[in-house]
Enzyme design. Structure first.
Site, PDB file in Angstrom:
ATOM      1  N   ASP A  33       0.912  -1.037  -0.093  1.00 20.85           N
ATOM      2  CA  ASP A  33       0.131  -0.036   0.049  1.00 20.85           C
ATOM      3  C   ASP A  33       0.854   1.462   0.067  1.00 20.85           C
ATOM      4  O   ASP A  33       1.573   1.627   0.886  1.00 20.85           O
ATOM      5  CB  ASP A  33      -0.917   0.206   1.245  1.00 20.85           C
ATOM      6  CG  ASP A  33      -2.013  -0.942   1.167  1.00 20.85           C
ATOM      7  OD1 ASP A  33      -2.009  -1.602   0.244  1.00 20.85           O
ATOM      8  OD2 ASP A  33      -2.788  -1.103   2.141  1.00 20.85           O
TER       9      ASP A  33
ATOM     10  N   THR B 147      -2.809 -15.485  -5.587  1.00 19.93           N
ATOM     11  CA  THR B 147      -1.783 -14.258  -5.665  1.00 19.93           C
ATOM     12  C   THR B 147      -0.572 -15.299  -5.409  1.00 19.93           C
ATOM     13  O   THR B 147      -0.295 -16.376  -5.622  1.00 19.93           O
ATOM     14  CB  THR B 147      -1.565 -13.416  -4.523  1.00 19.93           C
ATOM     15  OG1 THR B 147      -1.436 -14.017  -3.458  1.00 19.93           O
ATOM     16  CG2 THR B 147      -2.823 -12.486  -4.532  1.00 19.93           C
TER      17      THR B 147
END
Length: 513
Positions: free
Chosen positions: A99, A346
């Site tokens: 992030d 992922t």
């Protein structure tokens, strides 16, 4: 096109930057993003993925939606001839691995949280994450609760948000621009608990912490153990803290609590709560988008650290009850199958040898297990890289996972992923050397074929979304915990973008240029 080779084509998408739409609900840079989209199109990329942030669209107040910036972005994507994957992002951005921007939950939600702290996930010591706990799913309307709080607790805000998206983006849905809608089911949009938040000091390869100590989940667990005839059982108090190793805890260590009847009951309850949450939210999404020519998708996290430890501690704290003798992922795939949903996974780029030995990581085995789980449950599987990579080794590993048994020059391969999304569009990706290798990667994903604008030609039929199938009983879902051998994988891809020699040449060129 070579029609036989085209059957091996795997479409490739690229994630747009997290902050492509800013907190003030405006595009970061119209001209800049248009230029980058055109570069992706020229490279043969099939489409892009974008987070549609709840915290941006509904920032002014409950049910006060503003889709303006996203409509402008969608139009740019359409004008550039790309397809679009949209993520319904109900989580905050900031505090997770990768992030780089901070996009909070809507302020009106945070205001409720000021007086109702237990709407957020909570660890054993009382630290709270800014993610709404699944403990609030379907709670009764408590005396004195406002209409806004009630809508939050019954998840009707989520349904209304998706309905508004369908209404305001109907032209893009009808035009075929949107090909799938990934429904956010937890932190980072993933179906998991926020067990490893960097914002609370977690660092790789910490085992993380269970997140079930809010009043709602504590009450539900108490009711569950009482009904099971064991009112004396409690939530774990010996599972360590975020950065512990498994063996330093009483819960995950050798002969730990996770192996006892009490531990197994807790882990089953904890992971079942996640299954139920995902099932209920996807059922609502299916009702809302039924009839649209679009697929639903759900993301599962690639928690590869401690995968080779007996307890799989990091997976367990995240809600994936996965052990050597218990498959924690096939029940998720079975649940997704009733909603005709894609399983998105992922860490496709990772190899075991790239990880530190102390973390007992097994990304290759984990990917093999999860993709096999999806295929065994007859659903489509897609995936993405967990961390940004620009090197040939990372691309080659993604290519291997996209077609685990290689291409079939006579038609469809034995195994083929539905699609791969590359993380993420950036200035680094578009640098000349990096982008040159990326262009090769796109071509190899397409099995050496040119970009194909018609998905039907490579076997992707985008029919109108049908109503979800009847709900599985919990027993039917848990039948899928029986471990099965994963499908076999080749050691290397047969569609390589180059190996050690190519890397050496690249390095020499970079020195002299």
């Amino acid at each position: 096109f070579n029609q036989k080779m085209l059957a091996n084509y795997v479409p490739i998408y690229v994630m747009l930057p997290l902050g492509v739409v800013k907190n003030d609900n405006a595009l970061e840079n119209n001209d800049g993003i248009t230029k980058q989209l055109k570069e992706l199109k020229a490279a043969g990329v099939d489409g892009v993925m974008v987070d549609v942030w709840w915290g941006i669209v509904e920032s002014k107040g409950p049910r006060q939606y503003d889709w303006t910036a996203y409509r402008i972005l969608f139009e740019l994507v359409q004008q550039c001839g790309l397809k679009l994957q949209a993520i319904m992002s109900f989580h905050q951005c900031g505090g997770n691995v990768g992030d780089v921007v901070n996009i909070p939950l809507p302020q009106w939600v945070l205001d409720i949280g000021e007086t109702s702290l237990d709407i957020f996930y909570t660890n054993r010591t009382g630290n709270r994450n800014e993610y709404l706990t699944i403990g609030v799913d379907n709670q009764p309307l408590f005396h004195g609760r406002t209409a806004i709080e009630a809508s939050l607790i019954t998840n009707s805000f989520l349904k209304d948000y998706m309905r508004s998206f369908r209404e305001h983006m109907s032209d893009f849905l009808e035009s075929g621009l949107l090909i799938d809608i990934e429904v956010g089911l937890g932190p980072a949009g993933e179906l998991r608990y926020p067990s490893y938040p960097e914002s609370q000091g977690w660092a790789f390869p910490g085992i993380g912490e269970f997140q079930c100590y809010d009043i709602y989940l504590k009450a539900e667990f108490k009711e569950a153990v009482t009904n099971a005839g064991h009112p004396e059982w409690e939530l774990p108090d010996n599972a360590g803290v975020y950065n512990d190793e498994p063996e330093s805890t009483g819960f995950f260590g050798s002969d730990g609590t996770y192996l006892t009847e009490e531990g197994k009951f807790f882990l089953t309850w904890y992971s079942n709560k996640l299954l139920i949450h995902g099932d209920e939210v996807l059922d609502e999404a299916n009702k809302i988008f039924r009839g649209c020519k679009v697929k639903l998708a759900a993301k599962v996290s690639g928690i590869h650290w401690w995968y080779k430890a007996d307890s799989h501690a990091a997976e367990l704290t995240a809600g994936y009850y996965n052990l050597k003798d218990r498959d924690g992922y096939r029940p998720i795939a079975r649940m997704l199958s009733r909603h005709h949903a894609i399983l998105n996974f992922t860490c496709l780029e990772m190899r075991d040898t790239e990880q530190s030995a102390e973390a007992k990581s097994g990304p290759q085995e984990l990917v093999q297990q999860v993709l096999s789980a999806g295929w065994r449950e007859n659903i489509e599987v897609a995936g993405e890289n967990a961390l940004s990579r620009y090197d040939r080794a990372g691309y080659n590993q993604i290519l291997l996972n996209a077609r685990p048994n290689g291409v079939n020059r006579e038609g469809p391969p034995k195994l083929r992923m539905f699609g791969v999304t590359y993380l993420r569009l950036s200035d680094d990706l578009l640098r000349e050397r990096n982008f040159k290798i990326f262009n090769m990667f796109v071509k190899k994903m397409h099995a050496d074929q040119e970009y194909c604008p018609d998905p039907q030609k490579y076997g992707h039929w985008l029919d109108s979304l049908e109503r979800s199938n009847p709900k599985f009983s919990m027993d039917e879902l848990l039948e899928a915990t029986k471990p099965l051998e994963p499908f076999p994988w080749n050691k290397e891809t047969d569609m390589s973008v180059g190996g050690a020699l190519a890397n050496l040449i690249d390095k020499l060129i970079s020195i002299f240029i």
